[in-house]
Structure formats: structure tokens, C-alpha cells
Design a protein around this motif. Structure first.
Motif, mmCIF file in Angstrom:
data_model
loop_
_atom_site.group_PDB
_atom_site.id
_atom_site.type_symbol
_atom_site.label_atom_id
_atom_site.label_comp_id
_atom_site.label_asym_id
_atom_site.label_seq_id
_atom_site.Cartn_x
_atom_site.Cartn_y
_atom_site.Cartn_z
ATOM 1 N N LEU A 142 38.320 -35.610 65.857
ATOM 2 C CA LEU A 142 39.539 -36.057 66.556
ATOM 3 C C LEU A 142 39.917 -34.994 67.569
ATOM 4 C CD1 LEU A 142 42.043 -37.883 66.894
ATOM 5 C CD2 LEU A 142 43.081 -36.677 64.976
ATOM 6 N N LYS A 143 39.769 -35.304 68.851
ATOM 7 C CA LYS A 143 40.046 -34.324 69.902
ATOM 8 C C LYS A 143 41.173 -34.803 70.799
ATOM 9 C CE LYS A 143 35.277 -32.838 69.919
ATOM 10 N NZ LYS A 143 34.060 -32.574 70.685
ATOM 11 N N ASN A 144 41.668 -33.883 71.596
ATOM 12 C CA ASN A 144 42.733 -34.247 72.517
ATOM 13 C C ASN A 144 42.143 -34.834 73.803
ATOM 14 O OD1 ASN A 144 45.216 -34.635 73.580
ATOM 15 N ND2 ASN A 144 45.740 -32.462 73.793
ATOM 16 N N HIS A 147 42.387 -41.729 73.875
ATOM 17 C CA HIS A 147 41.914 -42.458 72.696
ATOM 18 C C HIS A 147 42.034 -43.965 72.898
ATOM 19 C CE1 HIS A 147 41.275 -39.004 70.162
ATOM 20 N NE2 HIS A 147 42.398 -38.497 70.639
ATOM 21 N N ASN A 205 35.604 -45.261 66.242
ATOM 22 C CA ASN A 205 36.537 -45.130 67.372
ATOM 23 C C ASN A 205 36.475 -43.736 67.979
ATOM 24 O OD1 ASN A 205 37.672 -44.399 64.810
ATOM 25 N ND2 ASN A 205 39.712 -44.306 65.715
#
Lengths: 373, 373
Positions: A142-144, A147, A205
Motif C-alpha cells: 500500500l503506497k501513497n 488508488h 487492487n
């Protein structure tokens, strides 16, 4: 045909239940254990160390026996022992394979989940999950980055007289670019799982978000629904028929998606792939309905032989993969035969993994750039 | 101010832990038990009968004691007894309140979930859930009507240096009517819960789908995110500060939603409501930031007094509710005072329910038609 399906299913289920998750430990266990990333919020156990050992802690002061199903696959998992405070402890005998594993507890003969871990639908029940950090975990972290969304849709299924659920991944930018239309991958879970698996266990996702952010793929939509596989038991494999699910997928879900999402609603922009029994479903449905999909993917889910595919099927790409601890030779042999017959076929073998989600995360990551080209 | 918040929280938490779920049974138990609608697929137990009794069945042949936390609230739940096959059985001593209840098992002193039931996030952990069919269950039933989608969004939260999750309900027709813009309700869960509660336990999406299908409301969007409430413990209530969550909600999530969904992005088309501690958050944030919301809802989550509200706040409607087993007089007194002060205020009391989700399902159903008028 029935007999063939039966053998095929047997092979799949054999893989599903014969995973050797861990090897016997030879080096000293490093005391750098940290909570698994799949724990419930604020829970310290189970823990995992940098070598891939898992350690469990269960409170059940008056229990007689507590046992964890993970550990050395064929040798019955990990037996916990009680300390003087009535807390049960145990560490796997060896390091585990990288990635995600399902497990459960056996407490005094009953099957329960670990209260420290989050639950994931597998083996036709919500099971505990644990994550052994993989060397390549960045591709599903989960990265910035922008999304996409995962949305639950409820669609009418007249053929089963029910309302069914699917999850739809729409890529980042879907809302802003309000006229852009996207290709669609229909992506199936395995036996014992359901439509939550590819997002929850697979992080499909996040894999997409990261690849889109890196410019590795053009955005597309992924649709995940329940494959109706979970009534199949060992004894009943002969009875598995693809038609009921094929009707739901092709005649009910696809039209629903095409009228509710901005899809490119033609064969050239439609792919189907699946893991394990979802691969078997992909195999059957793509062959039965060659007018629907152009891209086929079997992830630890069997193989195609060139003679099965109709000459005018117009298949654009076939992706076949498995873990190195499964049967990579079968995958490679199939892809070579497909290539010789003139198909665009690609094989992939996930190094050091078995019939588990790390194989399928990596497979999606390898397959995505090959779709819709 | 701090002291007031402390008392307020104490009252909320008192409600949360003092539910009397069931009354003592006087009539004979009818043997018409059926699997709870909240069971895992294919699981026969727990079961519920037409009177509201719950029956549990747990396999743990070598266990010494098995106990279910549900039953007669103050009297310690339901103790199971082992039959000659090593299976534990028990039936609640009396009928349970209609609606959804959290519960767990205590097995030989350890806390575990019922392997037959689905899990729901409450009490800061994933707990087992059971559903006592309510006489009015039709309003949140899954029907063959057009369905909105519930989508997971991941939004950047610079103030907490993290990526946070929200679920967004978009009403049926959202995709087709590609230029229509919608009002938005920000809807908060209670202490111990998270952003999954209103969909999973509350069926907020189905309540909306059914009301829209019946023409009872105009469609609007609902946004549900994590209220950052779960670090609060009994001893630490004084330390609860609204500002961190207020920043996430107002300065980070709302702009994200307004740029990623077709919202009517102004105060007149924005509502905030919450249950229990989510009501407390609604109370604080609507008063602190009167320029953001026009419609306020407190569901078993305290009350407003007229003097708290800024004269130029421009509040269009205040909805305050609770279960009849909570403190309905306090709700009615508050709403009367608000009315006398000239506010459009509405009270609602859910008959026969306590500090539980049936109260909040009904409250949403009552509140929705009053929003955005």
C-alpha cells in the motif's frame, strides 16, 4: 469429457492440499519477530521473523491441547505448549514460504480461528491468515500513489433466482476521466474461496495501482465474482458442471458490468483468468464461449492443449503459470506446444512458492502487462 | 469542556456495555430453529427460533468449558453442555432482542469466535454475529431491486502520514446518470467498530436501495470511514480529542470525495451522523465546524442543547434517536428544547431495542427521508 474433468480437478485439489509450506530449520532462529501484517488491529501475535518462522501465542488457560495447522505441512503443523501463566506458545519448526498462508487452531479437538489474526475466506470457511514478508513485497504494498476503488456490486441472476455479488476494481482516474472506456479482466478465485479473495488475500487492487503508477500497464477494470465452486467435495468432483456458472458469468454478469461501467464491451477488450479451480473454470468457459474473451489466464489452474482451441477462436494471448513447488514442467510443456501451434502463449513460474497466493499475486503482476495489447 | 466530554463518553460506554439483550423466558421454547442469516455459508449453527431464542452448537470434544457471551446480559451469557459425542450445546435462557448481536465463545478460558458464524468488527476485534429476525426486517432485506454499490476508496491522509480507507455507497443510477450530482451523508460507526460496520452489520446500502426503490427518498451518497475511536479505553477517556479525526474527515476525506465523486459539494447538501461514539464525534465536529454540514444526526450518541449551537450555524435539521431500552426521555427532552429554540429537530425511539444495530438500522431508515429537504 467428464472423466477428463475429474482427473483435472483431482490434480488441482491434490495441489491445494499437499503444499509443503515450510522446510525443516537448520540455522538458529533469530529473535527479531514482529506482528504479522495480517493481524487484527492492535494484536501482537502471531509474529513472523526475518527468516520466515512464525510464532503463535494463544490464551486458553484451561485447554488440554492447542495446535496450529501451519508449520510442516505433511507433519501436522505446530503444537503449542502452555507456560505457567496458562498461555500457549509455539514456533514453526522451520521457515515458511514467502507470502500469505491460511491456518486455523485446533483447541481440545475443535476448529477455531486465531483471535489475533484477520480472517480470510478459504477452505469454504473464514480462516485465519498470516503473511510471511516476501523479498518482492513492494509490488503489492500500500503506497501513497493514486488508488483505484474496489466496489461491491449486487447484480440480478435470473438463472439462479438470486441477487449475486461481485467486486469491481476501477482504476485511478476512472471518476475524473468520465468518458474513457476500459478493457475488463474477469478474475476468478479458487476452490474454497469466494469473490473477496483476490482483493483481500491477493491485493489485486494494490498490484494494479502500483503498476499503473509506475507506467507498467494501461489501466483496466477487474471484475471478481463467486465461482460457485464450493459445493464441490472430494467425493463429488464428477458432478461439477461448468454451465451454471458460465451462464451467471457470461449471460448475466458481463451484460450488467457493460451497462453499469464504462467498459470497452467487446471480445478484444475482455480477458478471463483464474487461480486453481478458477483456472479450470477459465479453461472451460473460454473454450465453450470463444466469442466472449480474447485473453486467457490459468494460474495454477491447469493448461490448454492446442487441439482444444477452436481454429477461429481468435485468442490473442494465453498466460499459464504456477509455483516452482507445483508442476512447472507441465506449464512449460503446454506453453511450448501452444507456441508451436502459432499461439501467443506465455509461461511463468513463481520461484520458491507452492499452490498459494504469493504464486497468484506474482502471476497477476506478470500477466497484467500482457493483456489488451 | 474536557470534563463534560468525559461524562458524555462515560454515558455512551455505559450504554454500550450494559445492554440487557434478553428477557427471562416464561413460555415453552418452540422447536422451529433455523440457521441464523449471519452464518458462514453452509453452516447450520447457530440457530434462532421464531420466539427469538438462540441455540449454539460447538465441536470441541476435549474442552472443559464452553460458554457463549450472549444470553442474559448481566447474568453471564449461555453455558453450553457437552453431549456424549463431544459436541457442546446450549440455548439462551430467554428470547433475544430483535436484530443483530455481537458475541464470542469462551473455551477453557480463552476467547474465540464461533466457527459457524460470520465475523463483524466490534469491541475492537472481529466478533461473531447472530441475527434475530425482526418483525420489520423487510426494510433492510436484500431484494430484487436496483442496487447501489459500496466501494472501498483509499485516500491520502497527510495529517496522519497514512493512506486511509473509506466505503462509499453510490445509489442505483449513479453510473448511468453520468452528470447528476448527489448530496452526501457522512455516517460514523461506534466505539470498537470500524468503517465496515454500517454496511456489514447495518445494511445501510440495502436500507437505501429499498427506500429509493419505494420512492421514499431521493438518492444520495453515504461515506463511511474509520473514526479513530478505538484507542479509547475506560481509563483513557479524558484523553479523547476530536481534532485528529476532525482533520481527517473535514480537511482530507471531504475534499477527496468531492473530487472523486459527483457530489453536490456544499454545506446545504452535506449531512453528518453517527452511532454511539460516532454520535459524539458528530456532535463535536458539527459544532466545531458549522460551515461544513447542514444536517446533524445522533443515533444513541448523546444530544444537542440549543445553547451549544452557534446562532448563524444554519442547521437545517437535527435528528436524535435511541432504543427504548436506552434513555428515550433524554432524547425527547433534548428535541423539545431544540424545537422550542426554533430548530427543525426530530426524535425517534426504536421500540424494544437497546444500544445495538437494530436501533441504528431503524434510525437510518427514519432519518434518511428528512435529509436534504
Amino acid at each position: 469429457m467428464m472423466k477428463k474433468n475429474y482427473l483435472f480437478l483431482s490434480v488441482l485439489l491434490l495441489f491445494a492440499f499437499s503444499n509443503s509450506h515450510a522446510q525443516s530449520g537448520s540455522e538458529a532462529i533469530k529473535e527479531d519477530f514482529k506482528p504479522s501484517s495480517k493481524n487484527q488491529p492492535g494484536k501482537d501475535y502471531p509474529q513472523v521473523n526475518s527468516q520466515g518462522y512464525a510464532r503463535f501465542r494463544i490464551e486458553a488457560p484451561e485447554a488440554e491441547t492447542v495446535h496450529v495447522s501451519l508449520g510442516l505441512g505433511g507433519r501436522g503443523g505446530t503444537k503449542l505448549t502452555k507456560d505457567s501463566d496458562g498461555v500457549w506458545w509455539g514456533t514453526t519448526e522451520g521457515p515458511m514460504d514467502e507470502g500469505f498462508h491460511y491456518y486455523h487452531l485446533t483447541i481440545d479437538g475443535g476448529t477455531f480461528n486465531d483471535p489475533g489474526a484477520l480472517n480470510y475466506y478459504g477452505s469454504t470457511r473464514w480462516e485465519s491468515g498470516i503473511e510471511i514478508p516476501a523479498h518482492d513485497q513492494e509490488f503489492y504494498a500500500l503506497k501513497n500513489v493514486p488508488h483505484g476503488n474496489v466496489q461491491q456490486v449486487l447484480f440480478p441472476s435470473p438463472s439462479t433466482s438470486s441477487v449475486k455479488r461481485a467486486f469491481v476494481y476501477t482504476p485511478p482516474g476512472y471518476a475524473e476521466n468520465s468518458t474513457t472506456r476500459y478493457p475488463v479482466l474477469y478474475l476468478q478465485h479458487g476452490w474454497g474461496e469466494d469473490e473477496t479473495a483476490w482483493s483481500n488475500q491477493g491485493h489485486a487492487n494494490l498490484i494494479m495501482d502500483n503498476m499503473i503508477a509506475n507506467g507498467e500497464i494501461d489501466p483496466f477494470i477487474i471484475v471478481m465474482t463467486y465461482g460457485m465452486t464450493n459445493e464441490i467435495k472430494f467425493g463429488g468432483l464428477r458432478d461439477f458442471k461448468i454451465e451454471p456458472f458460465q451462464t451467471v458469468l457470461v449471460d448475466e454478469l458481463i451484460p450488467f458490468i457493460d451497462s453499469n461501467f464504462r467498459t470497452l464491451s467487446n471480445k478484444d477488450n475482455r480477458a478471463m483468468a483464474g487461480l486453481s479451480m478458477g483456472g479450470m473454470e477459465t479453461h472451460s468457459i473460454t473454450l465453450n464461449r470463444p466469442e466472449v474473451f480474447s485473453y486467457y489466464g490459468l494460474l495454477s489452474g491447469g493448461v490448454y492443449s492446442p487441439e482444444e482451441i477452436k481454429e477461429d477462436a481468435g485468442v490473442k494471448m494465453i498466460f499459464i503459470s504456477c509455483g516452482s513447488k507445483e508442476n512447472p514442467d507441465r506449464v512449460k510443456t503446454s506453453v511450448n506446444a501452444l507456441k508451436e501451434a502459432g499461439y501467443h502463449a506465455v509461461s511463468y513460474v513463481s520461484e520458491g512458492t507452492a499452490h498459494e497466493f504469493q504464486t497468484w499475486r506474482r502471476s497477476l503482476h506478470e500477466m497484467a502487462p500482457l493483456l489488451f495489447k
